[in-house]
Write a protein that holds these residues in place. Structure first.
Motif, PDB file in Angstrom:
ATOM      1  N   ASN A   1     -33.394  40.564 -21.478  1.00 60.24           N
ATOM      2  CA  ASN A   1     -33.073  40.992 -22.827  1.00 60.24           C
ATOM      3  C   ASN A   1     -31.620  40.666 -23.195  1.00 60.24           C
ATOM      4  OD1 ASN A   1     -33.566  42.190 -25.241  1.00 60.24           O
ATOM      5  ND2 ASN A   1     -33.229  44.276 -24.515  1.00 60.24           N
ATOM      6  N   TYR A   2     -30.693  41.011 -22.292  1.00 62.46           N
ATOM      7  CA  TYR A   2     -29.284  40.714 -22.548  1.00 62.46           C
ATOM      8  C   TYR A   2     -29.023  39.218 -22.637  1.00 62.46           C
ATOM      9  CZ  TYR A   2     -27.635  45.480 -21.547  1.00 62.46           C
ATOM     10  OH  TYR A   2     -27.379  46.817 -21.580  1.00 62.46           O
ATOM     11  N   SER A   3     -29.765  38.457 -21.814  1.00 57.81           N
ATOM     12  CA  SER A   3     -29.411  37.049 -21.658  1.00 57.81           C
ATOM     13  C   SER A   3     -29.662  36.243 -22.918  1.00 57.81           C
ATOM     14  CB  SER A   3     -30.182  36.436 -20.484  1.00 57.81           C
ATOM     15  OG  SER A   3     -31.526  36.251 -20.846  1.00 57.81           O
TER      16      SER A   3
ATOM     17  N   PHE B   1     -27.255  40.632 -31.338  1.00 61.66           N
ATOM     18  CA  PHE B   1     -27.739  39.543 -32.173  1.00 61.66           C
ATOM     19  C   PHE B   1     -28.459  38.532 -31.316  1.00 61.66           C
ATOM     20  CE2 PHE B   1     -23.940  41.359 -33.945  1.00 61.66           C
ATOM     21  CZ  PHE B   1     -24.355  41.660 -35.237  1.00 61.66           C
ATOM     22  N   TRP B   2     -29.510  37.968 -31.867  1.00 56.52           N
ATOM     23  CA  TRP B   2     -30.302  36.977 -31.144  1.00 56.52           C
ATOM     24  C   TRP B   2     -29.445  35.736 -30.895  1.00 56.52           C
ATOM     25  CZ3 TRP B   2     -34.337  36.263 -28.288  1.00 56.52           C
ATOM     26  CH2 TRP B   2     -34.912  35.000 -28.182  1.00 56.52           C
ATOM     27  N   ASN B   3     -29.422  35.297 -29.658  1.00 57.83           N
ATOM     28  CA  ASN B   3     -28.609  34.133 -29.343  1.00 57.83           C
ATOM     29  C   ASN B   3     -29.438  33.043 -28.685  1.00 57.83           C
ATOM     30  OD1 ASN B   3     -26.240  32.646 -29.172  1.00 57.83           O
ATOM     31  ND2 ASN B   3     -25.777  33.416 -27.137  1.00 57.83           N
ATOM     32  N   GLY B   4     -30.725  33.249 -28.561  1.00 59.74           N
ATOM     33  CA  GLY B   4     -31.601  32.220 -27.994  1.00 59.74           C
ATOM     34  C   GLY B   4     -31.154  31.789 -26.612  1.00 59.74           C
ATOM     35  N   LEU B   5     -31.178  30.498 -26.392  1.00 60.52           N
ATOM     36  CA  LEU B   5     -30.816  29.987 -25.083  1.00 60.52           C
ATOM     37  C   LEU B   5     -29.330  29.629 -25.004  1.00 60.52           C
ATOM     38  CD1 LEU B   5     -33.938  27.786 -24.311  1.00 60.52           C
ATOM     39  CD2 LEU B   5     -33.370  30.032 -23.407  1.00 60.52           C
ATOM     40  N   GLY B   6     -28.556  30.116 -25.990  1.00 59.05           N
ATOM     41  CA  GLY B   6     -27.145  29.748 -26.073  1.00 59.05           C
ATOM     42  C   GLY B   6     -26.374  29.950 -24.780  1.00 59.05           C
ATOM     43  N   TRP B   7     -26.552  31.122 -24.157  1.00 58.44           N
ATOM     44  CA  TRP B   7     -25.790  31.409 -22.936  1.00 58.44           C
ATOM     45  C   TRP B   7     -26.187  30.471 -21.816  1.00 58.44           C
ATOM     46  CZ3 TRP B   7     -21.941  33.558 -24.674  1.00 58.44           C
ATOM     47  CH2 TRP B   7     -21.960  34.673 -25.499  1.00 58.44           C
ATOM     48  N   PHE B   8     -27.485  30.156 -21.751  1.00 57.06           N
ATOM     49  CA  PHE B   8     -27.931  29.281 -20.671  1.00 57.06           C
ATOM     50  C   PHE B   8     -27.351  27.883 -20.825  1.00 57.06           C
ATOM     51  CE2 PHE B   8     -31.037  32.645 -20.696  1.00 57.06           C
ATOM     52  CZ  PHE B   8     -31.166  32.929 -19.359  1.00 57.06           C
TER      53      PHE B   8
ATOM     54  N   LEU C   1     -25.594  46.478 -13.102  1.00 60.16           N
ATOM     55  CA  LEU C   1     -25.506  46.968 -14.465  1.00 60.16           C
ATOM     56  C   LEU C   1     -26.841  47.505 -15.001  1.00 60.16           C
ATOM     57  CD1 LEU C   1     -23.490  47.320 -16.764  1.00 60.16           C
ATOM     58  CD2 LEU C   1     -24.288  45.131 -17.655  1.00 60.16           C
ATOM     59  N   PRO C   2     -27.965  46.761 -14.858  1.00 56.37           N
ATOM     60  CA  PRO C   2     -29.245  47.312 -15.316  1.00 56.37           C
ATOM     61  C   PRO C   2     -29.599  48.632 -14.641  1.00 56.37           C
ATOM     62  CG  PRO C   2     -29.512  45.032 -14.616  1.00 56.37           C
ATOM     63  CD  PRO C   2     -28.095  45.381 -14.398  1.00 56.37           C
ATOM     64  N   PHE C   3     -29.286  48.788 -13.367  1.00 54.38           N
ATOM     65  CA  PHE C   3     -29.559  50.052 -12.687  1.00 54.38           C
ATOM     66  C   PHE C   3     -28.761  51.173 -13.318  1.00 54.38           C
ATOM     67  CE2 PHE C   3     -31.106  48.576  -8.250  1.00 54.38           C
ATOM     68  CZ  PHE C   3     -32.389  48.546  -8.754  1.00 54.38           C
ATOM     69  N   PHE C   4     -27.519  50.868 -13.635  1.00 54.01           N
ATOM     70  CA  PHE C   4     -26.664  51.858 -14.275  1.00 54.01           C
ATOM     71  C   PHE C   4     -27.321  52.345 -15.568  1.00 54.01           C
ATOM     72  CE2 PHE C   4     -23.327  52.832 -17.340  1.00 54.01           C
ATOM     73  CZ  PHE C   4     -22.653  53.828 -16.669  1.00 54.01           C
ATOM     74  N   ASN C   5     -27.803  51.408 -16.386  1.00 52.63           N
ATOM     75  CA  ASN C   5     -28.487  51.772 -17.633  1.00 52.63           C
ATOM     76  C   ASN C   5     -29.739  52.580 -17.363  1.00 52.63           C
ATOM     77  OD1 ASN C   5     -26.588  50.398 -19.031  1.00 52.63           O
ATOM     78  ND2 ASN C   5     -27.834  48.573 -19.352  1.00 52.63           N
TER      79      ASN C   5
ATOM     80  N   GLY D   1     -24.139  39.167 -22.142  1.00 50.56           N
ATOM     81  CA  GLY D   1     -25.014  37.999 -22.311  1.00 50.56           C
ATOM     82  C   GLY D   1     -24.749  36.956 -21.250  1.00 50.56           C
ATOM     83  N   LYS D   2     -23.454  36.615 -21.097  1.00 55.39           N
ATOM     84  CA  LYS D   2     -23.087  35.599 -20.102  1.00 55.39           C
ATOM     85  C   LYS D   2     -23.484  36.044 -18.706  1.00 55.39           C
ATOM     86  CE  LYS D   2     -19.108  33.840 -22.622  1.00 55.39           C
ATOM     87  NZ  LYS D   2     -17.649  33.720 -22.648  1.00 55.39           N
ATOM     88  N   ALA D   3     -23.183  37.309 -18.404  1.00 54.71           N
ATOM     89  CA  ALA D   3     -23.482  37.816 -17.065  1.00 54.71           C
ATOM     90  C   ALA D   3     -24.981  37.777 -16.804  1.00 54.71           C
ATOM     91  CB  ALA D   3     -22.962  39.241 -16.915  1.00 54.71           C
ATOM     92  N   ALA D   4     -25.776  38.131 -17.825  1.00 59.35           N
ATOM     93  CA  ALA D   4     -27.221  38.169 -17.645  1.00 59.35           C
ATOM     94  C   ALA D   4     -27.775  36.776 -17.413  1.00 59.35           C
ATOM     95  CB  ALA D   4     -27.882  38.810 -18.862  1.00 59.35           C
ATOM     96  N   ALA D   5     -27.277  35.792 -18.183  1.00 60.75           N
ATOM     97  CA  ALA D   5     -27.737  34.420 -17.998  1.00 60.75           C
ATOM     98  C   ALA D   5     -27.389  33.952 -16.589  1.00 60.75           C
ATOM     99  CB  ALA D   5     -27.101  33.511 -19.039  1.00 60.75           C
ATOM    100  N   LEU D   6     -26.163  34.246 -16.162  1.00 60.65           N
ATOM    101  CA  LEU D   6     -25.745  33.875 -14.808  1.00 60.65           C
ATOM    102  C   LEU D   6     -26.629  34.551 -13.763  1.00 60.65           C
ATOM    103  CD1 LEU D   6     -23.830  32.637 -12.735  1.00 60.65           C
ATOM    104  CD2 LEU D   6     -22.201  34.435 -13.204  1.00 60.65           C
ATOM    105  N   SER D   7     -26.928  35.843 -13.983  1.00 65.96           N
ATOM    106  CA  SER D   7     -27.780  36.582 -13.045  1.00 65.96           C
ATOM    107  C   SER D   7     -29.115  35.892 -12.863  1.00 65.96           C
ATOM    108  CB  SER D   7     -28.069  37.982 -13.558  1.00 65.96           C
ATOM    109  OG  SER D   7     -26.911  38.730 -13.609  1.00 65.96           O
TER     110      SER D   7
END
Lengths: 300, 268
Positions: free
Chosen positions: A33-35, A46-53, B118-122, A262-268
């Motif tokens: 969701n974050y990514s 805001f919707w960012n699509g595949l921007g972070w990726f 972070l997701p776990f925290f949430n 967002g960045k962190a989620a894409a990286l994750s």
């Protein structure tokens, strides 16, 4: 062994499925969701699509360059520690006594580093390597080496690598020891009658038996070194500069330091995907190796 | 086992390499800060137990150990009791999606904790478990339950299937068979699996620290307090470190005879 088909077995597996799904799927959905969203604070997304990726996989952007730099650094680190820990672990396992009180003593000492909390492992080496109060740093500096892991890139790397060797070589040793113990004495007696050399015994008898445990060892070590966070973070904090910033450290920096969700989620997700692909290869190779062994047994 | 040339020397050097940093920590924990900073001594010349006394008398310190042991114990009990039936099912039966499920479980063992912090925290804040031992214990299930299933499956598979069949013919119900016959047979496997759950829950820091703030703070988080305005309290830090090694050392002693097989995940 041929297993019976029984769909009721799902009832036995269900509790495990639910508890792991609770801890794995819900958080993973949050990450997905974050990514694909961007935020400017105030919980507005805001919707960012595949921007972070796109940004992540493009080395010319700031995020991309940081990702690839930490990725190569982490792969290099995993490569180095595998190259040291696996041969060293095998040699130590071959040096273990066969029986008597020595065995238990060795096993306990070997397992000790594995049971120390990871931040304490970091603390131990942070202290041990300090030029003013640590034995290692003190001795090295008095021998004329200008050793300081806080300011010198090479020293920081050497400290982190030696720390990991100290921490995890025992795992390889214990696995190999278990493998070696399963070799019947008759094999060695046969080799002795044939007049086999030490090296021939290792290559023809011991190494094939170690094949399976070594596979577990190599892949566990790869995974865990690829996910390493706490130990280098405590010792070097990722420095000097960014020289020991591995992927997890970079990730936590982006997620909890800068709060760039967002960045962190894409990286994750990309990070997790790399590990799952390797894990899939591991699983396939292992089950195939198991099937081969079963087939061989059938022939024999 | 055939020995290799110079094996005693190799083994001794390696064991010394393992013990030396630990010795240094123990050595420092018995020194005063004055002695640590001012002189380089191989053993404490003026040994003191003040550092340990400080930890045992200050509640914010020793409660850290209790908190850590709490979530480790909860996690071990949950992991083993959930994993046992599943291990039996994976070992004995074929069912829809069994291989995929097993792989999916394993893939969670390979998930980097940093991804989940972070997701776990949430998640745990949302369900009101944040800052309780339960949050950490459940979070650690992510990697401990798959591991326990994996280890126990190996041990259950080494029990001949004829034993199950005989028990059922003798009129044992499934739960009775499980508790009265199977569990005693794989007792060493349960011990080993519990050891591993203890180990990975005890050594993990990132999640434990993210999911707690005040009441359930683990010892690893309390240890960061030794940095103060007056500089590092090295002696106290070393004493706290030594105390975190002791539970692990005790547990190793109990499982020492099974440890090698356990590390091979019951599969040698």
């Amino acid at each position: 062994m041929d297993k019976t088909v029984n769909q009721k077995a799902w009832l036995l597996v269900l509790p495990v499925f639910l508890i792991v799904a609770f801890s794995a799927i819900l958080p993973l959905m949050t990450v997905v969701n974050y990514s694909v969203q961007d935020t400017f604070g105030n919980n507005q997304f805001f919707w960012n699509g595949l921007g972070w990726f796109k940004e992540l996989l493009d080395p010319s952007t700031d995020l991309g360059s940081r990702f690839f730099a930490s990725l190569w650094r982490n792969l290099l680190f995993s490569g180095i520690i595998l190259a040291i820990e696996v041969p060293l672990g095998i040699v130590v396992a071959l040096s273990m006594p066969r029986q008597g009180w020595g065995v238990a003593a060795c096993l306990v000492i070997l397992a000790l580093p594995l049971l120390i909390p990871w931040n304490v492992v970091g603390t131990i080496w942070q202290i041990f390597g300090r030029p003013d109060i640590g034995l290692l740093g003190y001795v090295l500096n008095h021998m004329g080496f200008d050793y300081n892991y806080v300011s010198n890139d090479f020293d920081a790397w050497a400290t982190v690598v030696v720390m990991d060797v100290w921490h995890w070589t025992s795992l390889v040793t214990l696995l190999c020891y278990a493998g070696l113990k399963s070799i019947p004495d008759a094999y060695y007696q046969a080799a002795q009658i044939d007049g086999a050399s030490r090296w021939a015994v290792f290559k023809a008898i011991q190494l094939p038996k170690l094949h399976r445990v070594l596979l577990i060892a190599v892949l566990l070590r790869f995974m865990d070194s690829f996910m390493i966070y706490t130990e280098p973070f405590v010792v070097t904090g990722g420095g000097p500069g960014n020289s020991t910033t591995f992927i997890s450290i970079e990730l936590v920096k982006i997620a909890l330091g800068q709060f760039d969700l967002g960045k962190a989620a894409a990286l994750s997700l990309v990070y997790n995907l790399i590990i799952i692909i390797v894990c899939w290869v591991f699983y396939t190779v292992m089950t195939n190796a198991g099937a081969d062994r079963q087939a061989n047994k059938g022939v024999a | 086992m055939h020995s290799i040339p110079g094996r005693r020397i190799i083994l001794s050097l390696f064991l010394i390499f393992l013990l030396l940093p630990i010795y240094w920590l123990v050595n420092m924990s018995f020194k005063t800060n004055g002695e640590i900073v001012s002189t380089m001594t191989l053993w404490p010349h003026k040994p003191t137990i003040a550092n340990y006394m400080h930890i045992f008398t200050d509640e914010s310190w020793y409660s850290g150990y209790i908190n850590s042991l709490k979530y480790v114990a909860i996690n071990t009990v949950i992991s083993i009791s959930f994993a046992l039936p599943a291990a039996y099912a994976f070992s004995r039966y074929r069912f829809l999606g069994d291989k995929h499920l097993f792989f999916w479980l394993l893939s969670n063992r390979m998930a980097p904790p940093a991804v989940y912090a972070l997701p776990f925290f949430n998640l745990y804040s949302a369900i009101g478990l944040f800052d309780t031992p339960w949050a950490v214990a459940l979070a650690h299930c992510l990697f401990n339950v798959p591991l326990a299933v994996w280890i126990l499956e190996g041990f259950v598979s080494s029990v001949p299937r004829e034993i199950d069949e005989t028990a059922f013919l003798d009129g044992y119900s499934f739960p009775k068979f499980f508790v009265k016959i199977l569990m005693p047979l794989i007792a060493s496997g349960i011990g080993v699996a519990a050891f591993f759950c203890f180990m990975f829950s005890w050594v993990e820091l990132l999640l434990a620290r993210t999911l707690t703030s005040v009441d359930a703070k683990p010892i690893s988080a309390v240890m960061t307090r030794t940095v103060s305005a007056a500089g590092m309290d090295w002696g106290l830090l070393a004493a706290a470190g030594v105390l975190t090694i002791i539970p692990g050392a005790l547990v190793i002693w109990f499982v020492r005879n099974y440890i090698a097989r356990g590390f091979a995940l019951g599969r040698v």
